[in-house]
Write a protein that holds these residues in place. Structure first.
Motif, PDB file in Angstrom:
ATOM      1  N   ARG B  41       0.842  -1.158  -0.016  1.00  0.00           N
ATOM      2  CA  ARG B  41      -0.033  -0.145  -0.017  1.00  0.00           C
ATOM      3  C   ARG B  41       0.990   1.404   0.144  1.00  0.00           C
ATOM      4  N   TRP B  42       2.021   1.386   0.863  1.00  0.00           N
ATOM      5  CA  TRP B  42       2.786   2.482   0.976  1.00  0.00           C
ATOM      6  C   TRP B  42       3.768   2.478  -0.429  1.00  0.00           C
ATOM      7  N   GLU B  43       4.125   1.458  -0.761  1.00  0.00           N
ATOM      8  CA  GLU B  43       5.101   1.452  -1.710  1.00  0.00           C
ATOM      9  C   GLU B  43       4.974   1.323  -3.292  1.00  0.00           C
ATOM     10  N   PRO B  46      -1.185   2.884  -3.150  1.00  0.00           N
ATOM     11  CA  PRO B  46      -2.180   3.437  -2.085  1.00  0.00           C
ATOM     12  C   PRO B  46      -3.722   3.003  -2.411  1.00  0.00           C
ATOM     13  N   THR B  47      -3.967   2.564  -3.430  1.00  0.00           N
ATOM     14  CA  THR B  47      -5.609   2.358  -3.563  1.00  0.00           C
ATOM     15  C   THR B  47      -5.897   1.015  -2.963  1.00  0.00           C
ATOM     16  N   TYR B  50      -8.008  -2.821   2.274  1.00  0.00           N
ATOM     17  CA  TYR B  50      -8.001  -4.092   3.329  1.00  0.00           C
ATOM     18  C   TYR B  50      -8.327  -3.534   4.696  1.00  0.00           C
ATOM     19  N   ARG B  51      -9.027  -4.350   5.584  1.00  0.00           N
ATOM     20  CA  ARG B  51      -9.113  -3.804   6.925  1.00  0.00           C
ATOM     21  C   ARG B  51      -7.932  -4.328   7.764  1.00  0.00           C
ATOM     22  N   PHE B  52      -7.751  -3.586   8.670  1.00  0.00           N
ATOM     23  CA  PHE B  52      -6.834  -3.728   9.868  1.00  0.00           C
ATOM     24  C   PHE B  52      -7.041  -2.931  11.074  1.00  0.00           C
ATOM     25  N   VAL B  98     -16.846  -5.583  -1.119  1.00  0.00           N
ATOM     26  CA  VAL B  98     -17.092  -4.334  -0.974  1.00  0.00           C
ATOM     27  C   VAL B  98     -16.099  -3.579  -1.873  1.00  0.00           C
ATOM     28  N   LYS B  99     -14.906  -4.123  -1.738  1.00  0.00           N
ATOM     29  CA  LYS B  99     -13.755  -3.416  -2.588  1.00  0.00           C
ATOM     30  C   LYS B  99     -12.516  -4.356  -2.121  1.00  0.00           C
ATOM     31  N   VAL B 102     -11.823  -6.295   1.111  1.00  0.00           N
ATOM     32  CA  VAL B 102     -12.881  -5.841   2.198  1.00  0.00           C
ATOM     33  C   VAL B 102     -14.152  -6.292   1.778  1.00  0.00           C
TER      34      VAL B 102
END
Ligand code: SF4
Lengths: 144, 248
Positions: B41-43, B46-47, B50-52, B98-99, B102
């Protein structure tokens, strides 16, 4: 999406996040002193500046993790700033707050709550205090 | 070392069908799968959704399908998998996506609500607390460890064929209240669990027990509910016969 307009063309939030973590770890961790705290404040201000242009890549309105990251980072920056400011104001050591340059507890000056309010238009933190009501546990010197 | 992640992607705003994206991540053997997702997600992207939350197996929000098995992304390390550092990450099965990773957990929590997951006792609370017997506490303790991650219900085969089936997580919570003597609604609870949508839906397939990241013996607990239903039935029948005898 309104909070993050398209005009922001700067960097992704993660770079700022990583640097913020490092700054707080190095300067506002277990052992604190005025030099380190002032240094942290200066760097946080720089990050806050960079944050103003931080970019949101994901423009969707469904579980937008990217937008969440950006919003969270904004709050983290504000919190990091008031944590550091509070630690700087409190020129004493108490509980988990340990100042290398003020290693004794000072009830005379600091037996109160340290609070900040960011209500102004520029959201500059404004310092104020609140008296402590002591109930079951008397404040005692830490001897371990 | 380099790890390859093949991740299920679906954005309802853009995609008509899901697809898989591939990412390469530098990771340590001791990194959690969640750490790797964060890195992606960071590198890289970013789209990626996921849940955490807690990242320590307490909040139960990052249950995912990792290499074909339901796991908590924060509890599994890169070195736990013998797949030559290749990982396939998919959302929880059974639930609607959902996406990306998720899923919509509303049906899960509705089932949980349906079994009334709270103490029912009309008596005024005592001054201090309602004391609990130590042995009973030990008996229901496994159920208290449940973090509502939905791994069990997502894996349960019965849950897929009968959408009204309460599912393992809800039944586990029911077990906790049925056997708690401080709860006074035991009979009503038993009554509502005595059906195919309740405890009898369970066919003892052990999938819930197998996937539970908290090591809870879910299937055994559901078995205890079944046992109790049968005992109460026996008692009722015996009582009925006795009354009949008396009348004759
Ligand atoms: S019983 Fe286990 S798998 Fe099921 S929701 Fe609770 S913690 Fe998750």
């Amino acid at each position: 999406m309104e909070v993050c307009p398209n005009t922001r063309t700067g960097e992704n939030p993660n770079g700022i996040l990583g640097q913020l973590q490092q700054i707080m770890m190095d300067n506002v961790s277990v052992f604190r002193n005025a030099d380190g705290l002032n240094n942290a404040l200066k760097k946080i201000a720089e990050l806050k500046d960079r944050y103003k242009k931080v970019k949101v890549v994901d423009k969707g309105n469904c579980f937008n993790r990217n937008l969440l990251d950006v919003l969270e980072l904004g709050h983290m920056l504000e919190l990091a700033e008031v944590i550091t400011l509070g630690a700087l104001k409190r020129e004493e050591s108490r509980g988990a707050h340990y100042r290398e340059d003020f290693s004794k507890r000072d009830d005379e000056k600091f037996l109160h709550h340290t609070l900040f309010r960011c209500s102004g238009k520029d959201r500059e933190p404004e310092y104020f205090t609140k008296s402590v009501s002591i109930t079951r546990f008397e404040p005692k010197e830490r001897k371990y | 070392m380099k790890c390859k992640f093949i991740i299920y992607r679906f954005d309802p705003a853009k995609d008509t069908a899901p697809h898989f994206d591939e990412y390469e991540v530098e990771a340590e053997p001791s990194d959690k799968i969640l750490d790797c997702l964060n890195k992606i997600r960071w590198e890289h992207d970013p789209t990626l959704a996921y849940r955490f939350s807690c990242a320590h197996g307490i909040c139960g929000s990052d249950a995912l399908m990792i290499n074909g098995r339901v796991e908590l992304a924060c509890q599994k390390l890169v070195m736990d998998f013998k797949t030559a550092n290749n990982f396939v990450i998919e959302p929880l099965p059974f639930f609607n996506v959902v996406k990306d990773l998720v899923v919509d957990l509303k049906p899960f929590f509705n089932k949980h609500r349906r079994i009334k997951p709270y103490l029912i006792n009309p008596d005024a609370p005592p001054d201090k607390e309602r004391l609990q017997d130590r042995q009973i506490q030990e008996f229901i303790e496994p159920a208290l460890r449940c973090i509502l991650c939905a791994s069990c219900t997502a894996s349960c085969p019965i849950n897929r064929v009968n959408e009204n089936y309460a599912g393992p997580a809800a039944l586990l919570r029911a077990f906790r209240y049925v056997f708690d003597p401080r709860d006074t609604a035991t009979d009503e609870r038993i009554e509502s669990l005595n059906s195919e949508d309740g405890a009898w839906g369970c066919r003892t397939m052990w999938w819930c027990t197998d996937v539970c990241p908290k090591g809870i013996p879910v299937t055994k607990c559901i078995g205890q509910i079944k046992r109790l239903i049968k005992e109460k039935d026996k008692l009722k029948n015996a009582l009925g016969e006795y009354m009949e005898d008396k009348n004759v």
